[in-house]
Motif scaffolding. Structure first.
Motif, PDB file in Angstrom:
ATOM      1  N   VAL A   1     -18.117  14.923  -9.860  1.00  0.00           N
ATOM      2  CA  VAL A   1     -17.447  13.839  -9.132  1.00  0.00           C
ATOM      3  C   VAL A   1     -16.090  13.572  -9.762  1.00  0.00           C
ATOM      4  O   VAL A   1     -15.982  13.382 -10.965  1.00  0.00           O
ATOM      5  CB  VAL A   1     -18.305  12.555  -9.156  1.00  0.00           C
ATOM      6  N   ARG A   5      -8.577   8.287  -8.522  1.00  0.00           N
ATOM      7  CA  ARG A   5      -8.653   7.272  -7.485  1.00  0.00           C
ATOM      8  C   ARG A   5      -7.553   7.497  -6.467  1.00  0.00           C
ATOM      9  O   ARG A   5      -6.423   7.821  -6.816  1.00  0.00           O
ATOM     10  CB  ARG A   5      -8.506   5.874  -8.093  1.00  0.00           C
ATOM     11  N   ILE A   7      -5.003   6.196  -3.582  1.00  0.00           N
ATOM     12  CA  ILE A   7      -4.303   4.994  -3.126  1.00  0.00           C
ATOM     13  C   ILE A   7      -3.555   5.334  -1.848  1.00  0.00           C
ATOM     14  O   ILE A   7      -2.848   6.339  -1.779  1.00  0.00           O
ATOM     15  CB  ILE A   7      -3.318   4.505  -4.206  1.00  0.00           C
ATOM     16  N   SER A  23       5.735   6.638  -9.329  1.00  0.00           N
ATOM     17  CA  SER A  23       5.139   5.907 -10.448  1.00  0.00           C
ATOM     18  C   SER A  23       3.612   5.957 -10.387  1.00  0.00           C
ATOM     19  O   SER A  23       2.946   6.017 -11.423  1.00  0.00           O
ATOM     20  CB  SER A  23       5.654   4.469 -10.494  1.00  0.00           C
ATOM     21  N   LEU A  24       3.047   5.991  -9.177  1.00  0.00           N
ATOM     22  CA  LEU A  24       1.586   6.053  -9.088  1.00  0.00           C
ATOM     23  C   LEU A  24       1.071   7.432  -9.490  1.00  0.00           C
ATOM     24  O   LEU A  24       0.070   7.548 -10.199  1.00  0.00           O
ATOM     25  CB  LEU A  24       1.133   5.725  -7.662  1.00  0.00           C
ATOM     26  N   ARG A  27       0.710   8.075 -13.035  1.00  0.00           N
ATOM     27  CA  ARG A  27      -0.476   7.454 -13.647  1.00  0.00           C
ATOM     28  C   ARG A  27      -1.766   8.045 -13.080  1.00  0.00           C
ATOM     29  O   ARG A  27      -2.808   7.390 -13.056  1.00  0.00           O
ATOM     30  CB  ARG A  27      -0.419   5.953 -13.446  1.00  0.00           C
ATOM     31  N   PHE A  29      -2.857   8.731 -10.120  1.00  0.00           N
ATOM     32  CA  PHE A  29      -3.513   8.348  -8.873  1.00  0.00           C
ATOM     33  C   PHE A  29      -3.236   9.426  -7.836  1.00  0.00           C
ATOM     34  O   PHE A  29      -2.192  10.079  -7.856  1.00  0.00           O
ATOM     35  CB  PHE A  29      -2.955   7.012  -8.352  1.00  0.00           C
ATOM     36  N   ASP A  46     -10.346   8.708   7.384  1.00  0.00           N
ATOM     37  CA  ASP A  46     -10.640  10.078   6.990  1.00  0.00           C
ATOM     38  C   ASP A  46     -10.808  10.221   5.489  1.00  0.00           C
ATOM     39  O   ASP A  46     -11.711  10.890   5.012  1.00  0.00           O
ATOM     40  CB  ASP A  46      -9.508  10.979   7.506  1.00  0.00           C
ATOM     41  N   ARG A  48     -10.713   7.597   3.037  1.00  0.00           N
ATOM     42  CA  ARG A  48     -11.332   6.475   2.324  1.00  0.00           C
ATOM     43  C   ARG A  48     -10.688   6.192   0.967  1.00  0.00           C
ATOM     44  O   ARG A  48     -11.292   6.427  -0.083  1.00  0.00           O
ATOM     45  CB  ARG A  48     -12.811   6.740   2.125  1.00  0.00           C
ATOM     46  N   ASP A  50      -9.325   4.268  -2.343  1.00  0.00           N
ATOM     47  CA  ASP A  50      -9.916   3.193  -3.137  1.00  0.00           C
ATOM     48  C   ASP A  50      -9.113   1.916  -2.994  1.00  0.00           C
ATOM     49  O   ASP A  50      -9.655   0.815  -3.019  1.00  0.00           O
ATOM     50  CB  ASP A  50      -9.979   3.618  -4.605  1.00  0.00           C
ATOM     51  N   VAL A  51      -7.787   2.071  -2.918  1.00  0.00           N
ATOM     52  CA  VAL A  51      -6.910   0.911  -2.795  1.00  0.00           C
ATOM     53  C   VAL A  51      -5.889   1.199  -1.695  1.00  0.00           C
ATOM     54  O   VAL A  51      -5.430   2.329  -1.551  1.00  0.00           O
ATOM     55  CB  VAL A  51      -6.164   0.627  -4.124  1.00  0.00           C
ATOM     56  N   VAL A  52      -5.591   0.158  -0.915  1.00  0.00           N
ATOM     57  CA  VAL A  52      -4.552   0.297   0.106  1.00  0.00           C
ATOM     58  C   VAL A  52      -3.424  -0.665  -0.235  1.00  0.00           C
ATOM     59  O   VAL A  52      -3.674  -1.831  -0.512  1.00  0.00           O
ATOM     60  CB  VAL A  52      -5.104  -0.041   1.512  1.00  0.00           C
ATOM     61  N   ILE A  53      -2.203  -0.146  -0.254  1.00  0.00           N
ATOM     62  CA  ILE A  53      -1.041  -1.023  -0.416  1.00  0.00           C
ATOM     63  C   ILE A  53      -0.352  -1.099   0.935  1.00  0.00           C
ATOM     64  O   ILE A  53       0.059  -0.075   1.495  1.00  0.00           O
ATOM     65  CB  ILE A  53      -0.088  -0.486  -1.495  1.00  0.00           C
ATOM     66  N   ARG A  77     -12.824   0.644   1.687  1.00  0.00           N
ATOM     67  CA  ARG A  77     -13.241  -0.377   0.748  1.00  0.00           C
ATOM     68  C   ARG A  77     -12.022  -1.096   0.199  1.00  0.00           C
ATOM     69  O   ARG A  77     -10.953  -0.498   0.089  1.00  0.00           O
ATOM     70  CB  ARG A  77     -14.041   0.244  -0.379  1.00  0.00           C
TER      71      ARG A  77
ATOM     72  N   VAL B   1      -7.431  -3.877  -0.448  1.00  0.00           N
ATOM     73  CA  VAL B   1      -6.129  -3.867   0.223  1.00  0.00           C
ATOM     74  C   VAL B   1      -5.195  -4.854  -0.449  1.00  0.00           C
ATOM     75  O   VAL B   1      -5.535  -6.025  -0.591  1.00  0.00           O
ATOM     76  CB  VAL B   1      -6.274  -4.215   1.730  1.00  0.00           C
ATOM     77  N   ILE B   2      -4.060  -4.336  -0.880  1.00  0.00           N
ATOM     78  CA  ILE B   2      -3.043  -5.199  -1.472  1.00  0.00           C
ATOM     79  C   ILE B   2      -1.859  -5.245  -0.510  1.00  0.00           C
ATOM     80  O   ILE B   2      -1.303  -4.196  -0.164  1.00  0.00           O
ATOM     81  CB  ILE B   2      -2.567  -4.654  -2.836  1.00  0.00           C
ATOM     82  N   LEU B  42      -9.183  -2.062  -8.542  1.00  0.00           N
ATOM     83  CA  LEU B  42     -10.107  -0.947  -8.766  1.00  0.00           C
ATOM     84  C   LEU B  42     -11.338  -1.388  -9.548  1.00  0.00           C
ATOM     85  O   LEU B  42     -12.423  -0.844  -9.360  1.00  0.00           O
ATOM     86  CB  LEU B  42      -9.393   0.192  -9.502  1.00  0.00           C
ATOM     87  N   ARG B  82     -19.684  15.075   9.818  1.00  0.00           N
ATOM     88  CA  ARG B  82     -18.958  13.839   9.578  1.00  0.00           C
ATOM     89  C   ARG B  82     -19.363  12.793  10.623  1.00  0.00           C
ATOM     90  O   ARG B  82     -19.602  11.632  10.302  1.00  0.00           O
ATOM     91  CB  ARG B  82     -17.459  14.139   9.656  1.00  0.00           C
TER      92      ARG B  82
END
Lengths: 77, 610
Positions: A1, A5, A7, A23-24, A27, A29, A46, A48, A50-53, A77, B1-2, B42, B82
């Motif tokens: 796994v 992550r 983004i 910058s991401l 680090r 991502f 599609d 998924r 971990d974080v959405v900006i 999520r 979501v940010i 996260l 899927r």
């Protein structure tokens, strides 16, 4: 796994997108990008992330609408 | 979501957070702060594999890891597509709730869907059937680990969750078995011919013995039949029986040419000879079949109409203006044919699965893919380059029809299918079809070798501008050749020459890893060898004479290299015998084959009437 992550960057300004991407990525991502809301919803479903900006001022959809759809699908999520 | 935005008023913040945002930052922002907020977000997201994204259904011994998209039952992995996984996730996340079909379609297939209840029926019913089949199979079934998820039982388990669907009219799925035959390409002509012999040796007895394998389309070119009959003259009777019964579709072309590589006259003759040959065999397929030409000339609808064909079939070159699977194609003179656009190519139904459930799912996926492009029925072309017939087709179609009511599968032919298709409201496209919008056209690339192309062009000119005009002027009327007389013995020499050129044009000069403009001696010599030399007209070698007078126009070679050769260079070529042991020797041998194409062909004892 994989521990990398993902983004999702939803931003229509290419300069800002590039800066954030750099910058991401530096680090470790995994950066997914979208300049429009419609595309972002597809990408989110599609891949998924971990974080959405999310930028609220998008060319196609209102940012709030994007948020609702991201949440509504219950897959991001 | 940010949320990261320039809007900084309170109402926007409140609206965003209420709509589902976890955090809110305003521009201009500090990158370090954003990174810290990402890290914080996260921490709230369960990491893959160990959070509450894993659902366990103890009664079924089922574990669903939504983050990793893994489903296991009794520790064994369950393979889900899927779509199946998304459906399952929605169902198990909403125990006790009634989920409408609109909701499920919208969530799984996307925002444009809501009424396509048959998708749901297909996916849920198929999964359920598969599960029952697996459950009833003995436990030692080695395939057991790959069983599909029993969605129906999951549904029952998640009490109250029901999928409500209404039955609709079944969609007709027309399956046209065929093969697409490049006579020479990444293998020499004779190698492909041996494959053709194998194919027809299999097909003819199969068609005669198995009525459920109802039809077969021999690529719209009669030349493959003659290639075969030269090796198997005894098969003529069977072929004629099957062709006359419409079970094998032959013609209308003699060969599938590249429309932009030959003269207009060659195109006309190609069609005439094809129709004539097909009528000898019991009747031509009355469809202008253009499966893989790299674009189409403007007058094609006119030619088809003059030949009595009302339907055309095309794939490459169809412009973006065509948004459905058919259109009216109009020639400059105003004649038009209904043209079926082969959405997804002439192999959109290749490799029909042996399992009926898989066939139904395939139809369902294709329906989704077509979306509004579908005009009622769906056409699946069951074949591809050099594809062998699939003997299970009839059985799997019958089983699929028994199992469900959403699709009605029929094994048919283009000539039977097309006349029943809708013609109302189709968009009209005029002239050439040379758009790369829907399929790759390899712009600026001609699928012929420079030397072959030159020789053929010289010969075309010799026939069209000298041989036939002089015949018309000087021969007594009773000796003037009639076009396409259906008996070969009755042909004049001029006609024989013309037929030769039609045949030669179709041989695309392509070889494995071939470079665009590389000359291949075997192309030229192969041509010479098979049919003597370039034609003599009036006692002189036409090519030479015309070569002097014609401006030295370089023909458009395959500048971009060969598409398919690049995709699978040398596909199917396996060294054998000595050649296998010594790669160097193999190369040498191949070079020799190229150099002496005609001798190599003679050596395998099938001299192609040379």
């Amino acid at each position: 796994v994989s521990s990398v992550r993902a983004i999702l960057l939803i931003e229509d300004d290419p300069a800002l997108r590039r800066a954030l991407r750099t910058s991401l990525r530096s680090r470790d991502f995994d950066v997914l990008e979208s300049a429009t809301g419609e595309q972002a919803i597809v990408v989110a479903a599609d891949r998924r992330p971990d974080v959405v900006i999310l930028d609220l001022g998008l060319p196609d959809l209102d940012g709030i609408e994007v948020l609702r759809r991201l949440r509504g699908s219950a897959r991001s999520r | 979501v940010i949320v990261l935005t320039a809007r900084d008023d309170q109402t926007e913040k409140v609206r965003s957070l209420d709509a589902g945002a976890d955090d809110y930052m305003t521009k201009p922002f500090d990158t370090e702060e954003l990174l810290a907020r990402i890290r914080a977000a996260l921490r709230r997201v369960p990491s893959a594999g160990n959070g509450p994204v894993v659902l366990r259904l103890a009664e079924l011994d089922l574990e669903i890891d939504l983050a990793r998209r893994l489903v296991t039952r009794a520790g064994e992995p369950v393979h889900l597509t899927r779509t199946e996984l998304m459906l399952l996730e929605l169902l198990v996340r909403n125990p006790g709730k009634l989920l409408t079909q609109e909701y499920l379609l919208h969530e799984v297939w996307g925002s444009g869907y809501g009424t396509e209840s048959n998708y749901l029926r297909v996916y849920v019913a198929q999964s359920a059937q598969e599960a029952r089949r697996r459950r009833d199979a003995p436990a030692s079934d080695p395939d057991r680990a790959r069983h599909r998820l029993p969605l129906d039982r999951t549904r029952r388990l998640a009490r109250g969750v029901r999928v409500r669907t209404q039955p609709t009219q079944p969609i007709t799925v027309a399956i046209v078995p065929h093969t697409h035959w490049d006579r020479e390409w990444y293998e020499p002509f004779q190698t492909f011919r041996m494959r053709l012999v194998k194919l027809l040796d299999t097909l003819l007895p199969m068609l005669e013995a198995d009525m459920s394998y109802a039809r077969f389309l021999l690529d719209g070119q009669t030349v493959v039949i003659d290639d075969y009959l030269e090796i198997r003259p005894d098969a003529r009777a069977a072929l004629e029986r099957l062709a006359a019964a419409g079970r094998i579709s032959v013609g209308p072309w003699m060969v599938l040419m590249d429309e932009f590589m030959v003269s207009g006259e060659t195109t006309v003759r190609d069609l005439q000879y094809g129709l004539a040959r097909a009528s000898e065999l019991g009747g031509a397929m009355e469809v202008g079949y253009l499966p893989d030409m790299f674009g189409h000339v403007a007058q094609m609808p006119q030619l088809f109409r003059l030949a009595g064909l009302e339907h055309a079939v095309a794939w490459r070159g169809v412009p973006a203006a065509v948004e459905q699977t058919a259109f009216w194609w109009e020639a400059p003179d105003g004649s038009r044919v209904r043209t079926e656009y082969l959405y997804g190519s002439y192999s959109n139904g290749r490799d029909i699965p042996v399992d009926a459930g898989a066939l139904v799912r395939r139809a369902c996926d294709y329906e989704v893919e077509l979306g509004p492009a579908r005009l009622g029925s769906m056409l699946l072309m069951n074949g591809t380059d050099h594809q062998m017939p699939q003997p299970w087709l009839g059985r799997v179609v019958a089983e699929a029809n028994e199992r469900q009511r959403d699709y009605r599968f029929v094994v048919t032919s283009l000539a039977e299918y097309l006349p029943a298709q809708p013609t109302d409201g189709l968009v009209t496209v005029s002239g050439e079809l040379r758009s790369g919008a829907r399929a790759n056209l390899l712009m600026g690339v001609g699928s012929n070798r420079v030397d072959v192309h030159r020789a053929c062009a010289a010969a075309e000119r010799a026939l069209e501008r000298s041989g036939e005009p002089l015949s018309a002027l000087l021969l007594p009327p009773d000796r003037y050749p009639r076009h396409a007389r259906p008996r070969r013995v009755a042909q004049s020499r001029v006609q024989q020459r013309a037929r030769l050129f039609v045949r030669v044009q179709r041989r695309r000069g392509r070889r494995p890893g071939g470079r665009a403009l590389r000359r291949s001696a075997s192309d030229r010599r192969g041509v010479d060898a098979r049919r003597g030399r370039a034609p003599r007209v009036g006692g002189r070698r036409a090519g030479r004479r015309h070569g002097r007078h014609e401006p030295d126009r370089p023909s458009p070679g395959r500048v971009g290299g060969d598409r398919r050769a690049r995709r699978r260079p040398g596909a199917g070529r396996r060294p054998r015998g000595k050649a296998a042991a010594h790669p160097d020797r193999r190369h040498r041998r191949r070079r020799r084959l190229h150099r002496d194409g005609h001798r190599a062909e003679g050596a395998v004892g099938v001299g192609a009437g040379a």
